[in-house]
Design a protein around this motif. Sequence first.
Motif, PDB file in Angstrom:
ATOM      1  N   VAL A   4     -35.877   1.992  39.667  1.00  0.00           N
ATOM      2  CA  VAL A   4     -36.431   2.442  38.382  1.00  0.00           C
ATOM      3  C   VAL A   4     -35.278   2.159  37.127  1.00  0.00           C
ATOM      4  O   VAL A   4     -34.148   2.649  37.586  1.00  0.00           O
ATOM      5  CB  VAL A   4     -36.582   3.863  38.143  1.00  0.00           C
ATOM      6  CG1 VAL A   4     -36.946   4.265  36.630  1.00  0.00           C
ATOM      7  CG2 VAL A   4     -37.794   4.197  39.310  1.00  0.00           C
ATOM      8  N   GLY A   5     -35.552   1.392  36.223  1.00  0.00           N
ATOM      9  CA  GLY A   5     -34.643   1.122  35.307  1.00  0.00           C
ATOM     10  C   GLY A   5     -34.968   2.098  34.019  1.00  0.00           C
ATOM     11  O   GLY A   5     -35.865   2.230  33.552  1.00  0.00           O
ATOM     12  N   LEU A   6     -33.873   2.911  33.875  1.00  0.00           N
ATOM     13  CA  LEU A   6     -33.931   4.044  32.812  1.00  0.00           C
ATOM     14  C   LEU A   6     -33.059   3.591  31.443  1.00  0.00           C
ATOM     15  O   LEU A   6     -32.011   3.263  31.628  1.00  0.00           O
ATOM     16  CB  LEU A   6     -33.498   5.339  33.305  1.00  0.00           C
ATOM     17  CG  LEU A   6     -33.161   6.500  32.517  1.00  0.00           C
ATOM     18  CD1 LEU A   6     -34.663   7.114  32.090  1.00  0.00           C
ATOM     19  CD2 LEU A   6     -32.438   7.701  33.021  1.00  0.00           C
ATOM     20  N   THR A   7     -34.015   3.490  30.336  1.00  0.00           N
ATOM     21  CA  THR A   7     -33.090   3.112  29.190  1.00  0.00           C
ATOM     22  C   THR A   7     -33.430   3.937  28.108  1.00  0.00           C
ATOM     23  O   THR A   7     -34.448   4.805  28.071  1.00  0.00           O
ATOM     24  CB  THR A   7     -33.309   1.711  28.972  1.00  0.00           C
ATOM     25  OG1 THR A   7     -32.508   1.019  28.110  1.00  0.00           O
ATOM     26  CG2 THR A   7     -34.683   1.479  28.569  1.00  0.00           C
ATOM     27  N   GLY A   8     -32.711   3.951  27.043  1.00  0.00           N
ATOM     28  CA  GLY A   8     -33.070   4.503  25.563  1.00  0.00           C
ATOM     29  C   GLY A   8     -32.085   4.164  24.575  1.00  0.00           C
ATOM     30  O   GLY A   8     -31.862   2.839  24.632  1.00  0.00           O
ATOM     31  N   GLY A   9     -31.661   4.705  23.721  1.00  0.00           N
ATOM     32  CA  GLY A   9     -30.819   4.413  22.673  1.00  0.00           C
ATOM     33  C   GLY A   9     -29.990   5.684  22.370  1.00  0.00           C
ATOM     34  O   GLY A   9     -29.955   6.669  23.011  1.00  0.00           O
ATOM     35  N   ILE A  10     -29.106   5.566  21.291  1.00  0.00           N
ATOM     36  CA  ILE A  10     -28.277   6.459  21.019  1.00  0.00           C
ATOM     37  C   ILE A  10     -28.885   7.903  20.521  1.00  0.00           C
ATOM     38  O   ILE A  10     -29.938   7.726  19.947  1.00  0.00           O
ATOM     39  CB  ILE A  10     -27.325   5.928  19.858  1.00  0.00           C
ATOM     40  CG1 ILE A  10     -26.068   7.209  19.577  1.00  0.00           C
ATOM     41  CG2 ILE A  10     -27.881   5.861  18.670  1.00  0.00           C
ATOM     42  CD1 ILE A  10     -24.957   6.715  18.784  1.00  0.00           C
ATOM     43  N   ASP A  33     -22.691   2.306  32.647  1.00  0.00           N
ATOM     44  CA  ASP A  33     -21.693   2.764  32.104  1.00  0.00           C
ATOM     45  C   ASP A  33     -20.431   3.016  32.701  1.00  0.00           C
ATOM     46  O   ASP A  33     -19.418   2.564  32.492  1.00  0.00           O
ATOM     47  CB  ASP A  33     -21.840   3.866  30.918  1.00  0.00           C
ATOM     48  CG  ASP A  33     -22.766   3.644  29.836  1.00  0.00           C
ATOM     49  OD1 ASP A  33     -22.793   2.273  29.362  1.00  0.00           O
ATOM     50  OD2 ASP A  33     -23.154   4.381  29.096  1.00  0.00           O
ATOM     51  N   VAL A  34     -20.671   3.693  33.882  1.00  0.00           N
ATOM     52  CA  VAL A  34     -19.471   3.813  34.817  1.00  0.00           C
ATOM     53  C   VAL A  34     -19.027   2.660  35.407  1.00  0.00           C
ATOM     54  O   VAL A  34     -17.996   2.584  35.736  1.00  0.00           O
ATOM     55  CB  VAL A  34     -19.987   5.097  35.977  1.00  0.00           C
ATOM     56  CG1 VAL A  34     -19.194   4.984  37.037  1.00  0.00           C
ATOM     57  CG2 VAL A  34     -20.335   6.245  35.387  1.00  0.00           C
ATOM     58  N   LEU A  35     -20.109   1.951  36.065  1.00  0.00           N
ATOM     59  CA  LEU A  35     -19.660   0.637  36.699  1.00  0.00           C
ATOM     60  C   LEU A  35     -19.019  -0.449  35.629  1.00  0.00           C
ATOM     61  O   LEU A  35     -18.001  -0.906  36.214  1.00  0.00           O
ATOM     62  CB  LEU A  35     -21.075  -0.138  37.022  1.00  0.00           C
ATOM     63  CG  LEU A  35     -21.845   0.427  38.005  1.00  0.00           C
ATOM     64  CD1 LEU A  35     -22.894  -0.346  38.591  1.00  0.00           C
ATOM     65  CD2 LEU A  35     -20.846   1.109  39.277  1.00  0.00           C
ATOM     66  N   ALA A  36     -19.244  -0.222  34.260  1.00  0.00           N
ATOM     67  CA  ALA A  36     -18.509  -1.156  33.382  1.00  0.00           C
ATOM     68  C   ALA A  36     -17.081  -0.577  33.038  1.00  0.00           C
ATOM     69  O   ALA A  36     -16.168  -1.697  32.767  1.00  0.00           O
ATOM     70  CB  ALA A  36     -19.239  -0.814  32.130  1.00  0.00           C
ATOM     71  N   ARG A  37     -17.041   0.589  33.400  1.00  0.00           N
ATOM     72  CA  ARG A  37     -15.407   1.207  33.408  1.00  0.00           C
ATOM     73  C   ARG A  37     -14.677   0.748  34.778  1.00  0.00           C
ATOM     74  O   ARG A  37     -13.506   0.330  34.528  1.00  0.00           O
ATOM     75  CB  ARG A  37     -15.404   2.631  33.242  1.00  0.00           C
ATOM     76  CG  ARG A  37     -15.688   2.979  31.734  1.00  0.00           C
ATOM     77  CD  ARG A  37     -15.528   4.567  31.451  1.00  0.00           C
ATOM     78  NE  ARG A  37     -16.358   5.378  32.219  1.00  0.00           N
ATOM     79  CZ  ARG A  37     -17.590   5.917  31.870  1.00  0.00           C
ATOM     80  NH1 ARG A  37     -17.883   5.520  30.667  1.00  0.00           N
ATOM     81  NH2 ARG A  37     -18.188   6.867  32.699  1.00  0.00           N
ATOM     82  N   GLU A  38     -15.324   0.748  35.773  1.00  0.00           N
ATOM     83  CA  GLU A  38     -14.802   0.317  36.920  1.00  0.00           C
ATOM     84  C   GLU A  38     -14.481  -1.273  36.976  1.00  0.00           C
ATOM     85  O   GLU A  38     -13.445  -1.550  37.667  1.00  0.00           O
ATOM     86  CB  GLU A  38     -15.834   0.431  38.185  1.00  0.00           C
ATOM     87  CG  GLU A  38     -15.951   2.050  38.341  1.00  0.00           C
ATOM     88  CD  GLU A  38     -17.001   2.244  39.436  1.00  0.00           C
ATOM     89  OE1 GLU A  38     -17.477   1.295  40.129  1.00  0.00           O
ATOM     90  OE2 GLU A  38     -16.910   3.667  39.974  1.00  0.00           O
ATOM     91  N   VAL A  39     -15.084  -2.089  36.424  1.00  0.00           N
ATOM     92  CA  VAL A  39     -15.014  -3.326  36.489  1.00  0.00           C
ATOM     93  C   VAL A  39     -13.581  -3.921  35.677  1.00  0.00           C
ATOM     94  O   VAL A  39     -12.989  -4.940  35.804  1.00  0.00           O
ATOM     95  CB  VAL A  39     -16.107  -4.290  36.203  1.00  0.00           C
ATOM     96  CG1 VAL A  39     -17.288  -4.030  37.107  1.00  0.00           C
ATOM     97  CG2 VAL A  39     -16.487  -4.270  34.759  1.00  0.00           C
ATOM     98  N   VAL A 113     -32.345   5.188  40.824  1.00  0.00           N
ATOM     99  CA  VAL A 113     -32.364   5.044  39.288  1.00  0.00           C
ATOM    100  C   VAL A 113     -31.376   4.393  38.800  1.00  0.00           C
ATOM    101  O   VAL A 113     -30.150   4.749  39.097  1.00  0.00           O
ATOM    102  CB  VAL A 113     -32.850   6.245  38.525  1.00  0.00           C
ATOM    103  CG1 VAL A 113     -32.681   6.170  37.004  1.00  0.00           C
ATOM    104  CG2 VAL A 113     -33.845   6.910  39.003  1.00  0.00           C
ATOM    105  N   VAL A 114     -31.605   3.085  37.970  1.00  0.00           N
ATOM    106  CA  VAL A 114     -30.518   2.459  37.292  1.00  0.00           C
ATOM    107  C   VAL A 114     -30.354   2.700  35.630  1.00  0.00           C
ATOM    108  O   VAL A 114     -31.294   2.362  35.061  1.00  0.00           O
ATOM    109  CB  VAL A 114     -30.516   0.773  37.339  1.00  0.00           C
ATOM    110  CG1 VAL A 114     -29.486   0.321  36.632  1.00  0.00           C
ATOM    111  CG2 VAL A 114     -30.711   0.637  38.985  1.00  0.00           C
ATOM    112  N   ASP A 115     -29.414   3.642  35.464  1.00  0.00           N
ATOM    113  CA  ASP A 115     -29.261   4.370  34.247  1.00  0.00           C
ATOM    114  C   ASP A 115     -28.506   3.207  33.372  1.00  0.00           C
ATOM    115  O   ASP A 115     -27.529   2.873  33.170  1.00  0.00           O
ATOM    116  CB  ASP A 115     -28.550   5.429  34.063  1.00  0.00           C
ATOM    117  CG  ASP A 115     -28.319   6.177  32.707  1.00  0.00           C
ATOM    118  OD1 ASP A 115     -28.188   5.423  31.717  1.00  0.00           O
ATOM    119  OD2 ASP A 115     -28.090   7.228  32.657  1.00  0.00           O
ATOM    120  N   ALA A 116     -29.202   2.304  32.446  1.00  0.00           N
ATOM    121  CA  ALA A 116     -28.926   1.363  31.659  1.00  0.00           C
ATOM    122  C   ALA A 116     -29.124   1.231  30.299  1.00  0.00           C
ATOM    123  O   ALA A 116     -30.173   0.910  29.841  1.00  0.00           O
ATOM    124  CB  ALA A 116     -29.194   0.073  32.368  1.00  0.00           C
TER     125      ALA A 116
END
Length: 242
Positions: A4-10, A33-39, A113-116
């Motif tokens: 499942v792709g979970l998305t939204g906005g600010i 967001d966590v993976l983005a910090r890890e890379v 669930v992929v929170d993106a």
Amino acid sequence: MLVVGLTGGIASGKSTVSKRLREEHHLPIIDLDVLAREVVAPGSRALQLIAARFGAARVLLPDGSLNRKALGEVVFSDTKERKWLEGVTHPRIRKRMAWEIVKAWARGERVCVVDAPLLVEAGLWKWAGQVVLIYCSEPLQMQRMITRDSLPADQARARLSSQRPLASKLAYADTVLDNSGAPRELHEQVDRMVARWRAQTAGWWVLSWLVPGWAVLSAIATVAWRRVGWWRRQGRGRRREE
């Protein structure tokens, strides 16, 4: 396994939904967001490339970690540099995301669930079995930012304007959770949605886990069907405009 792709906005309530899925329903959440910090962690190849491109003194903190605020100021108004940065980070994020999905499948999870936040913008919606959008009106987003973050109205408006409008993401969503009311109402929507997922995956998830070939074929079929569905929706939209 249903991805499942979970998305939204600010200030739309995506974090609230993600937390409930994790804590109340015990579903695995892959937070991009966590993976983005890890890379871009200290010592990573991505951080080395970023420092070489923009200058270590400019985008690194004294401890060697990335100065996100400084980097944001560099790429926010420069499309070319932003595209370069995305070219460095996005493939690495997608690789980590894929590995996390594989690990969830290997554990026998029925739903992952992929929170993106940028699920639509990055094209990741194409790879999800279902897309869930957390929705509320722009005035309500503004009100929440001003109240929650103590932002002046002009700053809240600028932040909102920097993102793709939630209304433009509606066409990509299989499920829309309306977060215009009380928290209890949102929680009830989440609970009903999870119940549907569990019913949907009641039988075939075992086959997908025990027979890897079936899992691969199922994933290919899901991607193909999602693209066909998108083309159909686009076609209906064009006909209505005509």
